[in-house]
Design an enzyme around this catalytic site. Structure first.
Site: not given
Length: 216
Positions: A13, A88, A127, A161, A172
């Site tokens: 996004k 949201r 990542r 991370r 999430r």
């Protein structure tokens, strides 16, 4: 054109918001940008938000909505905007509707970037960031370093991370499904929804998104 951009974490996004807004010559407005601007300027709403954030608490809807209301009243959004990260939830979507009515305008389209859950997990969990400079970003499959675990740019150690670990990504996604995905139905009922498959190359997704906007 007045656009809301929605989609799960890892859908791209932020990147697409900047590209699409640039093509349309309208401001891309993220909640992160709004928060930073208000906190940095020491506005009353910014000070309220900072108090909650410093206490490790979520910023209440009414504070976030107040910041969005102020931002959408600024002159640079006269010809349109692209909102990324707001609303949201359905309550925020209803508030946004009321804000725009008060400003004498309305949304043109809600662009949903759709990505399968397993693709999101693969994108984010793979990542790796450099400990020396977090702007040096790699991916174990899509953009692997020449030497595993070593940054190609500066030789720093690459790490994952905590937010990028698979179990965190899945949580999430669960939060998104529970709290944010209902706004897809909310906007679909209003005839505003345009769904774009956000798989493939960056350019392919951008062209699909722009094509969907052209159809409006």
């Amino acid at each position: 054109m007045r656009i809301v951009l929605v989609g799960p974490p890892g859908a791209g996004k932020g990147t697409q918001a900047k590209i699409i807004a640039g093509r349309l010559s309208i401001p891309a407005i993220s909640t992160g940008d709004i928060f930073r601007a208000n906190v940095g300027a020491g506005t009353p709403l910014g000070l309220q938000a900072k108090g909650f954030m410093d206490a490790g608490q979520l910023v209440p809807d009414e504070v976030t909505i107040g910041m969005v209301r102020d931002r959408l009243a600024e002159p640079d959004v006269t010809n349109g905007f692209l909102l990324d990260g707001f609303p949201r939830n359905v309550a925020q979507a209803e508030e946004l509707e009321a804000i725009l009515v008060g400003l004498g305008t309305k949304l043109d389209v809600v662009l949903e970037l759709a990505v399968p859950a397993e693709e999101v997990v693969h994108r984010i969990a793979g990542r790796r960031l450099c400990r020396n400079d977090s702007t040096h970003i790699f991916h174990v499959d899509f953009n692997p370093p020449s030497v595993p675990g070593v940054c190609d740019v500066c030789g720093g150690e690459l790490y994952q991370r905590d937010d990028d670990k698979e179990e965190t990504v899945r949580e999430r996604l669960a939060v998104y499904e529970r709290e944010t995905s209902p706004i897809v139905g909310f906007y679909d009922e209003r005839g505003l929804l345009a769904t774009v498959q956000a798989t493939g190359t960056l350019d392919e997704v951008t062209e699909r998104a722009l094509s969907a906007l052209d159809d409006r």
